[in-house]
Design an enzyme around this catalytic site. Structure first.
Site, PDB file in Angstrom:
ATOM      1  N   TYR A 137       0.818  -1.213   0.000  1.00 37.50           N
ATOM      2  CA  TYR A 137       0.000   0.000   0.000  1.00 37.50           C
ATOM      3  C   TYR A 137       0.852   1.263   0.000  1.00 37.50           C
ATOM      4  O   TYR A 137       0.443   2.294  -0.534  1.00 37.50           O
ATOM      5  CB  TYR A 137      -0.905   0.031   1.239  1.00 37.50           C
ATOM      6  CG  TYR A 137      -2.280  -0.533   1.036  1.00 37.50           C
ATOM      7  CD1 TYR A 137      -2.453  -1.816   0.531  1.00 37.50           C
ATOM      8  CD2 TYR A 137      -3.410   0.211   1.368  1.00 37.50           C
ATOM      9  CE1 TYR A 137      -3.720  -2.347   0.362  1.00 37.50           C
ATOM     10  CE2 TYR A 137      -4.672  -0.313   1.200  1.00 37.50           C
ATOM     11  CZ  TYR A 137      -4.833  -1.577   0.702  1.00 37.50           C
ATOM     12  OH  TYR A 137      -6.086  -2.083   0.537  1.00 37.50           O
ATOM     13  N   LYS A 187       2.267 -15.427   2.513  1.00 38.90           N
ATOM     14  CA  LYS A 187       2.425 -16.130   1.238  1.00 38.90           C
ATOM     15  C   LYS A 187       3.907 -16.468   1.120  1.00 38.90           C
ATOM     16  O   LYS A 187       4.584 -16.072   0.160  1.00 38.90           O
ATOM     17  CB  LYS A 187       1.913 -15.234   0.090  1.00 38.90           C
ATOM     18  CG  LYS A 187       1.860 -15.916  -1.271  1.00 38.90           C
ATOM     19  CD  LYS A 187       0.776 -16.971  -1.392  1.00 38.90           C
ATOM     20  CE  LYS A 187       0.872 -17.679  -2.732  1.00 38.90           C
ATOM     21  NZ  LYS A 187      -0.057 -18.833  -2.844  1.00 38.90           N
ATOM     22  N   ASP A 219      -4.010 -17.960   0.387  1.00 39.10           N
ATOM     23  CA  ASP A 219      -5.045 -18.575  -0.457  1.00 39.10           C
ATOM     24  C   ASP A 219      -5.829 -19.620   0.337  1.00 39.10           C
ATOM     25  O   ASP A 219      -7.062 -19.681   0.266  1.00 39.10           O
ATOM     26  CB  ASP A 219      -4.442 -19.169  -1.745  1.00 39.10           C
ATOM     27  CG  ASP A 219      -3.203 -20.017  -1.518  1.00 39.10           C
ATOM     28  OD1 ASP A 219      -2.672 -20.037  -0.380  1.00 39.10           O
ATOM     29  OD2 ASP A 219      -2.754 -20.675  -2.475  1.00 39.10           O
ATOM     30  N   ASP A 243      -6.824  -6.445   3.962  1.00 41.07           N
ATOM     31  CA  ASP A 243      -7.905  -5.731   3.275  1.00 41.07           C
ATOM     32  C   ASP A 243      -8.885  -6.746   2.685  1.00 41.07           C
ATOM     33  O   ASP A 243     -10.102  -6.654   2.867  1.00 41.07           O
ATOM     34  CB  ASP A 243      -7.312  -4.858   2.168  1.00 41.07           C
ATOM     35  CG  ASP A 243      -8.379  -4.144   1.358  1.00 41.07           C
ATOM     36  OD1 ASP A 243      -9.304  -3.590   1.979  1.00 41.07           O
ATOM     37  OD2 ASP A 243      -8.294  -4.151   0.116  1.00 41.07           O
ATOM     38  N   ASP A 247     -12.849  -8.152   4.341  1.00 39.75           N
ATOM     39  CA  ASP A 247     -14.136  -8.072   3.629  1.00 39.75           C
ATOM     40  C   ASP A 247     -14.792  -9.457   3.579  1.00 39.75           C
ATOM     41  O   ASP A 247     -16.005  -9.601   3.772  1.00 39.75           O
ATOM     42  CB  ASP A 247     -13.959  -7.558   2.195  1.00 39.75           C
ATOM     43  CG  ASP A 247     -14.185  -6.051   2.076  1.00 39.75           C
ATOM     44  OD1 ASP A 247     -13.933  -5.344   3.067  1.00 39.75           O
ATOM     45  OD2 ASP A 247     -14.599  -5.593   0.989  1.00 39.75           O
TER      46      ASP A 247
HETATM   47  C1  IPM Z   1     -10.584  -0.510   3.746  1.00 39.46           C
HETATM   48  C2  IPM Z   1     -10.767   0.099   2.392  1.00 39.46           C
HETATM   49  C3  IPM Z   1      -9.573   0.969   2.073  1.00 39.46           C
HETATM   50  C4  IPM Z   1      -8.346   0.087   2.063  1.00 39.46           C
HETATM   51  C5  IPM Z   1      -9.688   1.776   0.771  1.00 39.46           C
HETATM   52  C6  IPM Z   1     -10.948   2.611   0.741  1.00 39.46           C
HETATM   53  C7  IPM Z   1      -8.476   2.621   0.526  1.00 39.46           C
HETATM   54  O1  IPM Z   1     -10.979  -0.889   1.437  1.00 39.46           O
HETATM   55  O2  IPM Z   1     -10.484   0.241   4.735  1.00 39.46           O
HETATM   56  O3  IPM Z   1     -10.530  -1.731   3.843  1.00 39.46           O
HETATM   57  O4  IPM Z   1      -8.032  -0.546   1.044  1.00 39.46           O
HETATM   58  O5  IPM Z   1      -7.665   0.011   3.093  1.00 39.46           O
HETATM   59 MG    MG Z   2     -11.135  -2.827   2.215  1.00 36.57          MG
END
Ligand code: IPM
Ligand code: MG
Length: 352
Positions: A137, A187, A219, A243, A247
């Protein structure tokens, strides 16, 4: 001394959900001083900068930051430095918020909202500890250039051992207060950076003899999260894998609209935000679920201010409104009571 909280409503549904969270914060009557500032697209529109100086000043002075969400299609075509996301990455880096805690908890009332079978997810309680200020990042060099007559895109993944060690400690210490298991995700079969990650985690483990450390390739971790998510207690990983996996983990619980997060520095100064995004499609329609932001207030009270009792009150109020049957549309099912953003906020205030 009065404790200061910087409020950053942001974009999309951000202002609506933050308003409900602020009502909860005020109702607790803890004497905080709240100040609002701009971040993300709203800040770009007003100043041309997604993390303007006035916001930097306020955020640096505050003890904690409460954020709604940033971003939206309106700003997608802007140059990279002016995109709302850059504001979010900027404030994380500026405040040195290296430790991102993303709990994924299944509320029993919402078991049907998960796309997985209830027996796979019932009782789920995972904490993802994501490193937030390093990795690909932020790595240099990066860019898109012309090389040998064609476009060439590149990014750099790196971690220092001290960066790995400090996030590792956060994970081990969190596990000591919960299920006493840390699974570190990397990884290492392909990427040297993550071989170092695994080595440093192994070196830390003897300092936490009460915690069981295991390792998993990313993975496989993605697969195990949907196959048998309850095997995990604390999951620790780098910025990019975190990240993605966070999710994925959030959807095990049925709605990302329920999940708070904390991003902390070494001194427990923190930025608190829902795990979801700015949902521009439903912005301004009183449809958004404010519970993740309200639960972020609970994390703020717990981690920055050590107000465990007040944090528990907020969490119990949320559990109560779920038990009473209130549901925003993201978690609605037949037989429950549909509520808008404001009505959900009202219900939480009443339950408090
Ligand atoms: C998160 C989001 C952010 C990230 C984006 C919006 C930059 O997806 O907080 O997970 O990738 O960290
Ligand atoms: Mg995110």
């Amino acid at each position: 001394m009065t404790k200061k909280i910087c409020i950053l409503p942001g974009d999309g549904i951000g202002p609506e959900i933050t308003a409900e969270a602020v009502r909860v914060l005020n109702a607790l009557n803890l004497g905080f001083e709240l100040e609002t500032a701009l971040l993300g697209g709203a800040a770009v529109d007003a100043t041309g900068n997604p993390y303007p100086e006035a916001t930097q000043k306020l955020a640096r002075e505050a003890d904690a930051v409460l954020l709604g969400a940033v971003g939206g299609p309106k700003w997608d075509a802007l140059p990279r430095e002016q995109r709302p996301e850059r504001g979010l990455l900027g404030i994380r880096k500026d405040l040195n918020l290296f430790a991102n805690l993303r709990p994924a908890i299944l509320y029993p009332e919402l078991a049907n909202a998960s796309s997985l079978k209830p027996e796979v997810v019932s009782g789920l309680d995972i904490l993802i500890v994501r490193e937030l200020t390093g990795d690909i990042y932020f790595g240099q060099p990066r860019g898109i250039e012309i090389r040998e007559g064609e476009r060439f895109g590149f990014n750099t993944m790196h971690y220092t051992e001290s960066e790995i060690r400090r996030i590792g400690r956060v994970a081990f210490e969190a596990a000591q207060k919960r299920g006493k298991k840390v699974c570190s995700v990397d990884k290492m079969n392909v990427l040297e950076t993550t071989q170092l990650w695994r080595d440093v985690m192994n070196e830390l483990a003897p300092e936490y003899p009460d915690v069981e450390l295991s390792h998993m390739l990313v993975d496989n971790a993605a697969m195990q999260l949907v196959r048998a998510p309850k095997q995990f207690d604390v999951l620790v990983t780098g910025n990019m894998f975190g990240d993605i996996l966070s999710d994925e983990a959030s959807m095990l619980t049925g709605s990302i609209g329920m999940l708070p997060s904390a991003s902390l520095d070494q001194h427990n100064k923190g930025l608190y935000e829902p795990s979801h995004g700015s949902a521009p499609d439903i912005a301004g329609k009183n449809l958004a679920n404010p519970l993740a932001t309200i639960l972020s207030v609970a994390m703020l009270l717990r981690y920055t201010f050590n107000l465990e009792e007040a944090a528990g009150r907020v969490e119990n109020a949320v559990k109560k409104v779920l038990a009473q049957g209130y549901r925003t549309s993201d978690i609605f099912e037949a037989g429950t009571q549909k509520a808008g953003t404001k009505e959900m906020g009202d219900a939480v205030l009443a339950a408090l």
